[in-house]
Design a protein around this motif. Structure first.
Motif, PDB file in Angstrom:
ATOM      1  N   ALA B  26       3.783  -5.729  -1.575  1.00 31.36           N
ATOM      2  CA  ALA B  26       2.462  -5.245  -1.153  1.00 31.36           C
ATOM      3  C   ALA B  26       1.935  -6.015   0.061  1.00 31.36           C
ATOM      4  O   ALA B  26       1.469  -5.400   1.030  1.00 31.36           O
ATOM      5  N   GLU B  27       2.047  -7.338   0.029  1.00 37.08           N
ATOM      6  CA  GLU B  27       1.574  -8.166   1.149  1.00 37.08           C
ATOM      7  C   GLU B  27       2.337  -7.834   2.423  1.00 37.08           C
ATOM      8  O   GLU B  27       1.753  -7.685   3.498  1.00 37.08           O
ATOM      9  N   THR B  28       3.672  -7.750   2.299  1.00 36.58           N
ATOM     10  CA  THR B  28       4.481  -7.487   3.491  1.00 36.58           C
ATOM     11  C   THR B  28       4.208  -6.094   4.028  1.00 36.58           C
ATOM     12  O   THR B  28       4.111  -5.889   5.242  1.00 36.58           O
ATOM     13  N   SER B  29       4.075  -5.131   3.133  1.00 39.24           N
ATOM     14  CA  SER B  29       3.810  -3.760   3.537  1.00 39.24           C
ATOM     15  C   SER B  29       2.494  -3.677   4.318  1.00 39.24           C
ATOM     16  O   SER B  29       2.417  -3.053   5.382  1.00 39.24           O
ATOM     17  N   GLU B  30       1.470  -4.346   3.798  1.00 42.60           N
ATOM     18  CA  GLU B  30       0.167  -4.358   4.464  1.00 42.60           C
ATOM     19  C   GLU B  30       0.262  -5.046   5.834  1.00 42.60           C
ATOM     20  O   GLU B  30      -0.264  -4.555   6.839  1.00 42.60           O
ATOM     21  N   ARG B  31       0.968  -6.164   5.871  1.00 44.52           N
ATOM     22  CA  ARG B  31       1.147  -6.903   7.129  1.00 44.52           C
ATOM     23  C   ARG B  31       1.924  -6.063   8.155  1.00 44.52           C
ATOM     24  O   ARG B  31       1.581  -6.054   9.335  1.00 44.52           O
ATOM     25  N   ASN B  33       2.027  -2.793   8.341  1.00 44.19           N
ATOM     26  CA  ASN B  33       1.101  -1.764   8.817  1.00 44.19           C
ATOM     27  C   ASN B  33       0.195  -2.304   9.921  1.00 44.19           C
ATOM     28  O   ASN B  33       0.010  -1.661  10.958  1.00 44.19           O
ATOM     29  N   GLU B  34      -0.341  -3.483   9.663  1.00 47.91           N
ATOM     30  CA  GLU B  34      -1.257  -4.130  10.608  1.00 47.91           C
ATOM     31  C   GLU B  34      -0.525  -4.442  11.921  1.00 47.91           C
ATOM     32  O   GLU B  34      -1.044  -4.196  13.010  1.00 47.91           O
ATOM     33  N   SER B  47       1.765   7.915   4.542  1.00 45.33           N
ATOM     34  CA  SER B  47       2.641   7.381   3.519  1.00 45.33           C
ATOM     35  C   SER B  47       2.306   7.943   2.146  1.00 45.33           C
ATOM     36  O   SER B  47       1.134   8.166   1.837  1.00 45.33           O
ATOM     37  N   THR B  57       7.415   7.430   4.222  1.00 42.89           N
ATOM     38  CA  THR B  57       6.465   6.931   5.206  1.00 42.89           C
ATOM     39  C   THR B  57       6.868   7.504   6.558  1.00 42.89           C
ATOM     40  O   THR B  57       8.037   7.451   6.937  1.00 42.89           O
TER      41      THR B  57
END
Lengths: 104, 104
Positions: B26-31, B33-34, B47, B57
Protein backbone atom coordinates in the motif's frame (compact mmCIF):
# COMPACT_ATOMS: atom_id res chain seq x y z
CA UNK A 1 -7.50 -14.89 -16.42
CA UNK A 2 -5.15 -12.89 -18.62
CA UNK A 3 -6.02 -12.48 -22.28
CA UNK A 4 -3.78 -14.56 -24.49
CA UNK A 5 -2.89 -11.97 -27.08
CA UNK A 6 -0.66 -12.33 -30.17
CA UNK A 7 2.51 -10.46 -31.02
CA UNK A 8 1.69 -6.70 -31.39
CA UNK A 9 0.28 -4.77 -33.08
CA UNK A 10 -3.25 -5.60 -32.02
CA UNK A 11 -6.00 -3.40 -30.53
CA UNK A 12 -7.46 -2.78 -27.07
CA UNK A 13 -10.71 -1.19 -25.92
CA UNK A 14 -10.34 0.23 -22.40
CA UNK A 15 -13.74 0.72 -20.77
CA UNK A 16 -13.57 2.50 -17.39
CA UNK A 17 -16.89 2.81 -15.57
CA UNK A 18 -18.68 3.53 -12.32
CA UNK A 19 -21.58 1.21 -11.50
CA UNK A 20 -24.84 2.73 -10.32
CA UNK A 21 -27.43 -0.05 -10.72
CA UNK A 22 -27.57 -3.84 -10.53
CA UNK A 23 -30.84 -5.04 -11.99
CA UNK A 24 -30.14 -7.48 -14.82
CA UNK A 25 -26.49 -6.47 -14.99
CA UNK A 26 -24.87 -9.83 -14.22
CA UNK A 27 -26.87 -11.76 -16.82
CA UNK A 28 -26.27 -9.17 -19.52
CA UNK A 29 -22.58 -8.88 -18.67
CA UNK A 30 -22.16 -12.64 -18.95
CA UNK A 31 -24.12 -12.74 -22.21
CA UNK A 32 -22.02 -9.89 -23.70
CA UNK A 33 -18.82 -11.73 -22.79
CA UNK A 34 -20.13 -14.86 -24.50
CA UNK A 35 -21.26 -12.90 -27.55
CA UNK A 36 -18.00 -10.94 -27.80
CA UNK A 37 -16.04 -14.21 -27.89
CA UNK A 38 -17.99 -15.20 -31.01
CA UNK A 39 -17.12 -12.03 -32.93
CA UNK A 40 -14.53 -11.96 -35.72
CA UNK A 41 -11.27 -10.47 -34.50
CA UNK A 42 -11.92 -11.02 -30.78
CA UNK A 43 -8.68 -11.91 -28.95
CA UNK A 44 -9.53 -11.83 -25.24
CA UNK A 45 -10.88 -9.83 -22.31
CA UNK A 46 -9.67 -8.76 -18.84
CA UNK A 47 -11.82 -7.18 -16.15
CA UNK A 48 -11.58 -5.87 -12.58
CA UNK A 49 -14.07 -4.02 -10.37
CA UNK A 50 -13.36 -2.79 -6.85
CA UNK A 51 -15.70 -2.30 -3.91
CA UNK A 52 -15.90 1.42 -4.72
CA UNK A 53 -17.83 0.53 -7.91
CA UNK A 54 -15.03 1.58 -10.27
CA UNK A 55 -14.33 -1.01 -12.94
CA UNK A 56 -11.96 -1.41 -15.86
CA UNK A 57 -12.64 -3.89 -18.64
CA UNK A 58 -10.15 -4.26 -21.48
CA UNK A 59 -11.09 -6.27 -24.55
CA UNK A 60 -8.51 -7.10 -27.21
CA UNK A 61 -9.13 -7.24 -30.95
CA UNK A 62 -7.14 -7.93 -34.09
CA UNK A 63 -8.15 -4.71 -35.86
CA UNK A 64 -10.24 -1.53 -35.66
CA UNK A 65 -12.89 -2.85 -38.05
CA UNK A 66 -13.70 -5.72 -35.64
CA UNK A 67 -14.08 -3.18 -32.82
CA UNK A 68 -16.48 -1.09 -34.91
CA UNK A 69 -18.51 -4.15 -35.91
CA UNK A 70 -18.83 -5.26 -32.26
CA UNK A 71 -19.97 -1.79 -31.17
CA UNK A 72 -22.63 -1.90 -33.90
CA UNK A 73 -23.85 -5.45 -33.06
CA UNK A 74 -27.63 -5.28 -32.51
CA UNK A 75 -27.76 -7.20 -29.22
CA UNK A 76 -24.71 -5.34 -27.94
CA UNK A 77 -26.32 -1.99 -28.82
CA UNK A 78 -29.31 -2.82 -26.64
CA UNK A 79 -26.92 -3.68 -23.78
CA UNK A 80 -24.99 -0.42 -24.33
CA UNK A 81 -28.26 1.51 -24.08
CA UNK A 82 -29.18 -0.23 -20.81
CA UNK A 83 -25.67 0.41 -19.52
CA UNK A 84 -26.09 4.11 -20.20
CA UNK A 85 -29.55 4.40 -18.64
CA UNK A 86 -29.40 1.81 -15.83
CA UNK A 87 -25.99 0.45 -14.88
CA UNK A 88 -23.32 3.12 -15.14
CA UNK A 89 -23.32 6.60 -13.63
CA UNK A 90 -20.26 7.38 -15.72
CA UNK A 91 -17.89 5.76 -18.20
CA UNK A 92 -15.12 6.42 -20.71
CA UNK A 93 -14.17 4.22 -23.65
CA UNK A 94 -10.71 4.42 -25.22
CA UNK A 95 -9.72 2.54 -28.37
CA UNK A 96 -5.98 1.87 -28.66
CA UNK A 97 -3.37 0.18 -30.77
CA UNK A 98 -1.05 -1.99 -28.65
CA UNK A 99 2.50 -1.12 -29.69
CA UNK A 100 4.43 -3.54 -27.45
CA UNK A 101 3.86 -5.74 -24.43
CA UNK A 102 5.82 -7.76 -21.88
CA UNK A 103 5.07 -10.29 -19.16
CA UNK A 104 6.38 -11.20 -15.77
CA UNK B 1 -11.70 9.12 -10.56
CA UNK B 2 -11.39 9.05 -14.35
CA UNK B 3 -8.21 10.32 -15.92
CA UNK B 4 -8.70 13.67 -17.60
CA UNK B 5 -6.98 12.96 -20.91
CA UNK B 6 -6.51 15.29 -23.89
CA UNK B 7 -7.72 14.83 -27.45
CA UNK B 8 -6.06 11.68 -28.93
CA UNK B 9 -3.51 10.58 -29.85
CA UNK B 10 -1.94 9.96 -26.44
CA UNK B 11 -0.57 6.78 -24.86
CA UNK B 12 -1.78 4.24 -22.30
CA UNK B 13 0.04 1.62 -20.24
CA UNK B 14 -2.30 -1.24 -19.30
CA UNK B 15 -0.95 -3.20 -16.34
CA UNK B 16 -2.99 -6.33 -15.52
CA UNK B 17 -1.85 -8.22 -12.43
CA UNK B 18 -2.67 -10.83 -9.81
CA UNK B 19 -1.72 -9.91 -6.24
CA UNK B 20 0.06 -12.49 -4.12
CA UNK B 21 1.55 -10.51 -1.19
CA UNK B 22 0.67 -7.46 0.87
CA UNK B 23 3.69 -6.43 2.92
CA UNK B 24 4.60 -2.83 2.11
CA UNK B 25 2.40 -2.80 -0.97
CA UNK B 26 0.00 0.00 0.00
CA UNK B 27 2.77 2.47 0.92
CA UNK B 28 4.76 1.75 -2.23
CA UNK B 29 1.68 1.89 -4.43
CA UNK B 30 0.74 5.29 -3.01
CA UNK B 31 4.32 6.56 -3.38
CA UNK B 32 4.50 5.35 -7.01
CA UNK B 33 1.24 7.16 -7.79
CA UNK B 34 2.64 10.34 -6.28
CA UNK B 35 5.95 9.94 -8.12
CA UNK B 36 4.27 9.13 -11.46
CA UNK B 37 2.26 12.36 -11.22
CA UNK B 38 5.54 14.31 -11.08
CA UNK B 39 6.94 12.78 -14.27
CA UNK B 40 7.04 14.67 -17.58
CA UNK B 41 4.27 13.52 -19.90
CA UNK B 42 2.05 12.02 -17.16
CA UNK B 43 -1.65 12.56 -17.95
CA UNK B 44 -3.58 10.47 -15.43
CA UNK B 45 -4.21 7.06 -13.92
CA UNK B 46 -7.19 4.72 -13.41
CA UNK B 47 -7.18 1.59 -11.28
CA UNK B 48 -9.50 -1.23 -10.16
CA UNK B 49 -8.87 -4.42 -8.19
CA UNK B 50 -11.50 -7.03 -7.38
CA UNK B 51 -11.79 -9.42 -4.44
CA UNK B 52 -10.27 -12.19 -6.59
CA UNK B 53 -6.93 -10.29 -6.55
CA UNK B 54 -7.04 -9.40 -10.25
CA UNK B 55 -6.27 -5.75 -10.87
CA UNK B 56 -6.02 -3.45 -13.86
CA UNK B 57 -4.19 -0.13 -13.68
CA UNK B 58 -4.06 2.13 -16.72
CA UNK B 59 -1.74 5.12 -16.74
CA UNK B 60 -1.90 7.71 -19.50
CA UNK B 61 1.05 9.54 -21.04
CA UNK B 62 1.66 12.11 -23.74
CA UNK B 63 4.29 10.04 -25.61
CA UNK B 64 6.31 6.81 -25.63
CA UNK B 65 9.48 8.51 -24.45
CA UNK B 66 7.78 9.56 -21.18
CA UNK B 67 6.67 5.96 -20.66
CA UNK B 68 10.23 4.69 -21.19
CA UNK B 69 11.65 7.32 -18.81
CA UNK B 70 9.14 6.38 -16.09
CA UNK B 71 9.95 2.67 -16.44
CA UNK B 72 13.65 3.53 -16.04
CA UNK B 73 13.14 5.83 -12.99
CA UNK B 74 15.44 4.58 -10.20
CA UNK B 75 12.87 4.55 -7.39
CA UNK B 76 10.27 3.02 -9.71
CA UNK B 77 12.73 0.28 -10.74
CA UNK B 78 13.13 -0.77 -7.11
CA UNK B 79 9.32 -0.92 -6.78
CA UNK B 80 9.07 -2.97 -10.00
CA UNK B 81 11.61 -5.43 -8.58
CA UNK B 82 9.63 -5.78 -5.34
CA UNK B 83 6.43 -6.19 -7.36
CA UNK B 84 8.00 -9.04 -9.27
CA UNK B 85 9.41 -10.82 -6.20
CA UNK B 86 6.81 -10.01 -3.51
CA UNK B 87 3.50 -8.58 -4.66
CA UNK B 88 2.40 -10.11 -7.95
CA UNK B 89 2.13 -13.77 -8.87
CA UNK B 90 1.60 -12.74 -12.48
CA UNK B 91 1.29 -9.63 -14.62
CA UNK B 92 1.22 -8.33 -18.18
CA UNK B 93 2.09 -4.81 -19.33
CA UNK B 94 0.80 -3.46 -22.63
CA UNK B 95 1.84 -0.10 -24.08
CA UNK B 96 -0.70 1.42 -26.45
CA UNK B 97 -1.46 4.46 -28.54
CA UNK B 98 -5.00 5.76 -27.92
CA UNK B 99 -6.57 6.31 -31.34
CA UNK B 100 -9.97 7.67 -30.25
CA UNK B 101 -12.13 7.89 -27.15
CA UNK B 102 -15.67 8.78 -26.11
CA UNK B 103 -17.56 9.39 -22.89
CA UNK B 104 -21.00 8.77 -21.50
Amino acid sequence: MFASTPKPPYYAVIFTSVRSGDSGYAETSERMNELARQQPGFLGIESARGDDGVGITVSYWSDLESIRAWKANAEHRIAQQRGKSEWYSDYVTRVCRVEYDYER
